[in-house]
Design a protein around this motif. Structure first.
Motif, mmCIF file in Angstrom:
data_model
loop_
_atom_site.group_PDB
_atom_site.id
_atom_site.type_symbol
_atom_site.label_atom_id
_atom_site.label_comp_id
_atom_site.label_asym_id
_atom_site.label_seq_id
_atom_site.Cartn_x
_atom_site.Cartn_y
_atom_site.Cartn_z
ATOM 1 N N THR A 69 151.570 31.510 71.760
ATOM 2 C CA THR A 69 150.933 31.614 73.077
ATOM 3 C C THR A 69 151.464 32.800 73.882
ATOM 4 O O THR A 69 150.810 33.234 74.839
ATOM 5 C CB THR A 69 151.116 30.320 73.888
ATOM 6 N N ALA A 70 152.624 33.342 73.497
ATOM 7 C CA ALA A 70 153.127 34.541 74.169
ATOM 8 C C ALA A 70 152.184 35.723 73.952
ATOM 9 O O ALA A 70 152.250 36.712 74.691
ATOM 10 C CB ALA A 70 154.528 34.879 73.669
ATOM 11 N N PHE A 71 151.307 35.631 72.956
ATOM 12 C CA PHE A 71 150.366 36.720 72.700
ATOM 13 C C PHE A 71 149.416 36.931 73.867
ATOM 14 O O PHE A 71 148.938 38.048 74.105
ATOM 15 C CB PHE A 71 149.563 36.446 71.426
ATOM 16 N N SER A 87 158.303 28.428 77.950
ATOM 17 C CA SER A 87 158.348 28.602 79.394
ATOM 18 C C SER A 87 157.208 27.823 80.039
ATOM 19 O O SER A 87 156.288 27.340 79.362
ATOM 20 C CB SER A 87 158.227 30.083 79.742
ATOM 21 N N ALA A 88 157.248 27.731 81.361
ATOM 22 C CA ALA A 88 156.169 27.046 82.073
ATOM 23 C C ALA A 88 154.836 27.740 81.831
ATOM 24 O O ALA A 88 153.794 27.086 81.672
ATOM 25 C CB ALA A 88 156.483 26.998 83.568
ATOM 26 N N GLU A 89 154.868 29.078 81.764
ATOM 27 C CA GLU A 89 153.650 29.833 81.491
ATOM 28 C C GLU A 89 153.109 29.514 80.104
ATOM 29 O O GLU A 89 151.897 29.344 79.918
ATOM 30 C CB GLU A 89 153.919 31.332 81.608
ATOM 31 N N GLU A 90 153.996 29.415 79.126
ATOM 32 C CA GLU A 90 153.568 29.110 77.757
ATOM 33 C C GLU A 90 153.069 27.678 77.635
ATOM 34 O O GLU A 90 152.162 27.397 76.845
ATOM 35 C CB GLU A 90 154.712 29.382 76.796
ATOM 36 N N GLU A 91 153.645 26.753 78.406
ATOM 37 C CA GLU A 91 153.160 25.374 78.388
ATOM 38 C C GLU A 91 151.747 25.295 78.954
ATOM 39 O O GLU A 91 150.896 24.587 78.426
ATOM 40 C CB GLU A 91 154.103 24.469 79.191
ATOM 41 N N THR A 92 151.516 26.030 80.012
ATOM 42 C CA THR A 92 150.166 26.076 80.570
ATOM 43 C C THR A 92 149.190 26.686 79.568
ATOM 44 O O THR A 92 148.064 26.205 79.399
ATOM 45 C CB THR A 92 150.159 26.893 81.881
#
Length: 284
Positions: free
Chosen positions: A138-140, A67-72
């Protein structure tokens, strides 16, 4: 933490979005056992299930595209990893007169494989000394924020720094010596040694934070408070209470909230590796 637009690390292995077929390990050796026990971010769960490999081919799906959040988050991790490389390179040269060999950090989504066992979002970030790689979904970070209440970018930076601190321990020969000792003692004593390993990693993370400010000047107001809060939220006693259990110190593998905060603060205040000798003190 001032991180946008800054240099990232080249030591990133991005496995997100892959599908791979691999064989699980039939068992984990002494060093692997040390690491499996050291990844217990969810300490209400018995980690022994991670040691039960079956030598059968298994297909791993890493799920949908990030997701965009995970890319960041991935960009953020790359910058933090670059900071660890610069800081520890200078510390190794100035304090122990050696060259620092940085680890690879593996980004994954869902599940991936390591020589120390399968890595998944459920096990949390961990370091494997067999291949000298740190593993992170990174979802952690969202889990850290939403489930554990550890907010802020420097809370996430602390997570990365803690895993890299295990690499520092590996570089210094500490993990091997601790594993040798753990193989000769009871389960309770083995857990106690694991606590010393983890608290030392917290102390080393504090040293890193101090030098990030001194060398790079990228800390912002509230950053250290974010790291200390993260250390508190993932203390063994707090996690066991959250799981509906009465804290049992003999089962701790990472240390209490108070201990984790105090050892991080010890490293931050001193900046010297020598103060992180958790194996040479009677007061943890």
């Amino acid at each position: 933490m001032k991180w946008q637009g800054r240099r990232g690390s080249n030591n990133i292995e991005d496995r997100r979005g892959r599908r791979t077929s691999a064989s699980t390990a039939g068992g984990v050796g002494g060093v692997g056992l040390l690491v499996i026990l050291a990844i217990g971010w969810f300490l209400g769960i018995d980690p022994t299930f991670l040691l039960q490999g079956n030598d059968q081919p298994t297909e791993y799906s890493t799920g949908q595209a990030p997701s965009a959040e995970e890319e960041t988050a991935a960009q953020f991790v790359s910058v933090v990893l670059a900071d660890t490389e610069e800081v520890w390179g200078n510390i190794f040269a100035s304090q122990i007169g050696e060259t620092y060999n940085p680890p690879i950090l593996v980004l994954f989504s869902g599940v991936t494989q390591s020589p120390c066992g399968n890595a998944s979002g459920a096990t949390g970030p961990f370091y494997c000394p067999v291949d000298q790689k740190a593993y992170l979904d990174t979802a952690f970070f969202a889990e850290l924020r939403d489930r554990f209440g550890a907010n802020g970018d420097f809370a996430a930076a602390y997570v990365v720094a803690h895993e890299i601190a295990h690499h520092i321990q590996n570089e210094l020969g500490i993990l091997g010596k601790a594993n040798s000792l753990r193989s000769r003692v009871s389960e309770a004593d083995s857990n106690a040694i694991s606590v010393r390993i983890e608290l030392q990693a917290d102390c080393l993370s504090g040293i890193w934070a101090r030098n990030v400010e001194a060398q790079l000047g990228t800390l912002e107001q509230g950053d250290i408070a974010e790291a200390l809060n993260a250390a508190r939220q993932i203390g063994d006693d707090r996690l066991q209470r959250q799981a509906g259990r009465v804290p049992q110190p003999h089962t701790f593998t990472h240390g209490s909230s108070e201990q984790r905060q105090r050892w991080f603060a010890t490293g931050f205040k001193s900046g010297n590796i020598e103060v992180c000798d958790t194996f040479g003190t009677d007061r943890l």
